[in-house]
Motif scaffolding. Structure first.
Motif, PDB file in Angstrom:
ATOM      1  N   ILE A  98       0.848  -1.206   0.000  1.00  0.00           N
ATOM      2  CA  ILE A  98       0.000   0.000   0.000  1.00  0.00           C
ATOM      3  C   ILE A  98       0.881   1.253   0.000  1.00  0.00           C
ATOM      4  N   PHE A  99       1.911   1.225   0.847  1.00  0.00           N
ATOM      5  CA  PHE A  99       2.824   2.381   0.899  1.00  0.00           C
ATOM      6  C   PHE A  99       3.525   2.574  -0.453  1.00  0.00           C
ATOM      7  N   TRP A 100       3.965   1.452  -1.022  1.00  0.00           N
ATOM      8  CA  TRP A 100       4.653   1.526  -2.311  1.00  0.00           C
ATOM      9  C   TRP A 100       3.697   2.057  -3.399  1.00  0.00           C
ATOM     10  N   GLY A 101       2.474   1.537  -3.402  1.00  0.00           N
ATOM     11  CA  GLY A 101       1.478   1.962  -4.393  1.00  0.00           C
ATOM     12  C   GLY A 101       1.160   3.441  -4.268  1.00  0.00           C
ATOM     13  N   GLU A 102       1.058   3.915  -3.026  1.00  0.00           N
ATOM     14  CA  GLU A 102       0.753   5.332  -2.797  1.00  0.00           C
ATOM     15  C   GLU A 102       1.922   6.203  -3.282  1.00  0.00           C
ATOM     16  N   ALA A 103       3.157   5.748  -2.998  1.00  0.00           N
ATOM     17  CA  ALA A 103       4.343   6.525  -3.393  1.00  0.00           C
ATOM     18  C   ALA A 103       4.500   6.578  -4.908  1.00  0.00           C
ATOM     19  N   THR A 104       4.085   5.513  -5.593  1.00  0.00           N
ATOM     20  CA  THR A 104       4.317   5.458  -7.041  1.00  0.00           C
ATOM     21  C   THR A 104       3.059   5.733  -7.871  1.00  0.00           C
ATOM     22  N   GLY A 105       1.945   6.051  -7.188  1.00  0.00           N
ATOM     23  CA  GLY A 105       0.720   6.426  -7.907  1.00  0.00           C
ATOM     24  C   GLY A 105      -0.088   5.256  -8.440  1.00  0.00           C
ATOM     25  N   HIS A 106       0.172   4.027  -7.954  1.00  0.00           N
ATOM     26  CA  HIS A 106      -0.619   2.866  -8.388  1.00  0.00           C
ATOM     27  C   HIS A 106      -1.838   2.732  -7.466  1.00  0.00           C
ATOM     28  N   ARG A 107      -2.822   3.599  -7.699  1.00  0.00           N
ATOM     29  CA  ARG A 107      -3.907   3.687  -6.715  1.00  0.00           C
ATOM     30  C   ARG A 107      -4.902   2.539  -6.810  1.00  0.00           C
ATOM     31  N   ALA A 108      -5.067   1.995  -8.005  1.00  0.00           N
ATOM     32  CA  ALA A 108      -5.963   0.826  -8.114  1.00  0.00           C
ATOM     33  C   ALA A 108      -5.383  -0.332  -7.312  1.00  0.00           C
ATOM     34  N   LEU A 109      -4.045  -0.462  -7.388  1.00  0.00           N
ATOM     35  CA  LEU A 109      -3.377  -1.524  -6.627  1.00  0.00           C
ATOM     36  C   LEU A 109      -3.578  -1.300  -5.124  1.00  0.00           C
ATOM     37  N   VAL A 110      -3.477  -0.023  -4.706  1.00  0.00           N
ATOM     38  CA  VAL A 110      -3.670   0.294  -3.281  1.00  0.00           C
ATOM     39  C   VAL A 110      -5.067  -0.151  -2.842  1.00  0.00           C
ATOM     40  N   GLY A 111      -6.071   0.160  -3.668  1.00  0.00           N
ATOM     41  CA  GLY A 111      -7.449  -0.238  -3.335  1.00  0.00           C
ATOM     42  C   GLY A 111      -7.567  -1.736  -3.182  1.00  0.00           C
ATOM     43  N   GLY A 112      -6.977  -2.468  -4.135  1.00  0.00           N
ATOM     44  CA  GLY A 112      -7.027  -3.923  -4.085  1.00  0.00           C
ATOM     45  C   GLY A 112      -6.323  -4.461  -2.852  1.00  0.00           C
ATOM     46  N   LEU A 113      -5.177  -3.863  -2.516  1.00  0.00           N
ATOM     47  CA  LEU A 113      -4.415  -4.353  -1.356  1.00  0.00           C
ATOM     48  C   LEU A 113      -5.147  -4.060  -0.043  1.00  0.00           C
ATOM     49  N   ILE A 114      -5.810  -2.892   0.002  1.00  0.00           N
ATOM     50  CA  ILE A 114      -6.632  -2.612   1.199  1.00  0.00           C
ATOM     51  C   ILE A 114      -7.677  -3.727   1.345  1.00  0.00           C
ATOM     52  N   GLY A 115      -8.253  -4.132   0.211  1.00  0.00           N
ATOM     53  CA  GLY A 115      -9.233  -5.223   0.233  1.00  0.00           C
ATOM     54  C   GLY A 115      -8.636  -6.507   0.764  1.00  0.00           C
TER      55      GLY A 115
END
Lengths: 385, 56
Positions: free
Chosen positions: B18-35
């Motif tokens: 999630i931290f990596w996704g937020e830092a690199t702008g991969h927000r769909a990935l962040v959403g999926g990882l939160i799930g």
């Protein structure tokens, strides 16, 4: 025939319960929380909807652009749009599970006809809100939905033309359409909460929220879906060229598929018949005199001398038929002498079920036509025979 | 118990993601990882309950 079918469905529902209870602790069985899950998804819908509302522009020229802006430019807008989209489907699934489970387990009997009727209204409103939501995106699907809705409304006898013009803001497509759709999306969502109050008002211990396990699971599933399958729009609507194919969301748009095969007026008539039948379900199987006799025990009576004001009956009555009032005088028994409260049975709400009798450890409640000693005698004689 | 440990590790990895996704702008990935984290937590709660670590 219907009664036999209902009996079979009840048996299958209970078997499913037993199977799930083997895998999960009993109080985690998700089928016991279909109502609570619906509430969870409704809350998620409202919160994500408020977020989307602040970015959405309800005009034919800007609606699509604003939705694309939310999806591509607003931080986490795509995720929140996805949450709104997938929660809507989950909401409908939970409502339908709740509906069928309560139907098959006959939880519409006695005074539960009110929760049933309010539940039917909630189902109708939820479906309506979902359809108006699809229209707001103003992509090709929205355009087709608007055209089909206009045709269906126009087919209503006598008032069809007027209804169509009220929705569209004129004879053709006008800029008022999406503003009205937005109102029809948000306004009925507010009505859902009034209907929920009606749904709960006669239920003493409603399970309004699922356990943490299912809250986390449901939210997790929705987030995962948002990441794997982000909610997207179709191509922007282009006035003058209405698309011929409809991308169907089976939970909300199925009636529109029916329009392909049936004339609008017949589809509306069918919908009316289904809704009227749904409202009639609680009254479809009138109880036989024998069944009535089982619960023809008279309104529960409080034995003034014995009531200690402990509130156990008040908490246990599932029909909210007992209220506690300040005690006008002390009771007679030792336990009742220091009472501060006194139980009163509301006659209009009592269904003569006897649950309060079982709840009271002080023998302060009785069903006048079925006294505890009579029941005891019946049980003993049944055991002897 | 091993499942709880595995799910906890999975959650930890997802939170790093999630931290990596937020830092690199991969927000769909962040959403999926939160799930995935929420799903893992739900199963951890279930296994804690089934293992008798938490009560009713």
């Amino acid at each position: 025939m219907y009664k036999r079918l209902l009996g079979r469905l009840l048996s299958w529902t209970l078997r499913l319960d037993v199977a799930i209870n083997r895998a999960y602790p009993t109080d985690f069985n998700p089928l016991y929380y279909t109502g609570g899950l619906s509430n969870l998804f409704l809350t998620v819908l409202v919160l994500s909807g408020i977020f989307l509302f602040f970015y959405y522009v309800p005009s034919l020229n800007d609606a699509y652009t604003s939705v694309e802006f939310i999806t591509n430019d607003v931080p986490y807008g795509m995720i929140i749009r996805g949450i709104h989209r997938y929660s809507a489907d989950a909401f409908m699934i939970a409502i339908l599970l709740h509906f069928f489970r309560n139907w098959f387990t006959e939880r519409f009997r006695f005074s539960r006809d009110e929760p049933w009727i309010s539940g039917m209204m909630l189902l109708l409103f939820a479906g309506f809100i979902g359809v108006t939501g699809y229209a707001l995106v103003w992509d090709q699907r929205s355009e087709l939905l608007a055209a089909m809705t206009g045709n269906a409304l126009g087919a209503v006898p006598l008032v069809g033309g007027w209804l169509r013009s009220m929705l569209f803001g004129g004879t053709g497509l006008t800029d008022l359409l999406l503003a009205r759709m937005l109102y029809l999306h948000v306004g009925p969502a507010t009505v859902l909460y009034i209907l929920l109050w009606w749904h709960y008002v006669r239920i003493r211990h409603p399970k309004v929220w699922p356990p943490a396990v299912w809250t986390l699971f449901s939210l997790g599933f929705i987030f995962l879906f948002c990441g794997l399958l982000p909610a997207t729009s179709q191509l922007a609507a282009s006035p003058g060229t209405v698309p011929s194919r409809l991308a169907v969301d089976v939970f909300y748009l199925l009636p529109y598929v029916g329009l392909k095969y049936v004339a609008p007026v017949w589809l509306i008539a069918l919908a009316v018949v289904i809704v009227v039948y749904g409202l009639y379900i609680p009254y479809q199987l009138p109880e036989t005199p024998a069944e009535m006799g089982l619960r023809d025990s008279g309104i529960a009576q409080v034995v003034d001398a014995n009531c200690t004001g402990c509130e156990l009956c008040y908490f246990d009555c599932p029909y909210d038929a007992i209220v506690m009032v300040p005690s006008p005088h002390p009771g007679v028994t030792k336990a009742a002498q220091a009472r501060k409260l006194f139980a009163i049975v509301l006659e209009s709400r009592c269904v003569e079920c006897g649950i309060c009798i079982g709840a009271c450890p002080f023998e302060a409640l009785e069903l006048p036509e079925m006294l505890a000693k009579d029941v005891e005698e019946q049980v003993l004689s049944a055991c002897r025979s | 118990m091993p499942w709880i440990v595995l799910l906890s590790l999975l959650s930890f990895v997802c939170i790093l993601g999630i931290f990596w996704g937020e830092a690199t702008g991969h927000r769909a990935l962040v959403g999926g990882l939160i799930g995935v984290v929420l799903l893992a937590y739900s199963f951890i709660l279930l296994f804690l309950r089934k293992g008798g670590f938490t009560g009713v």
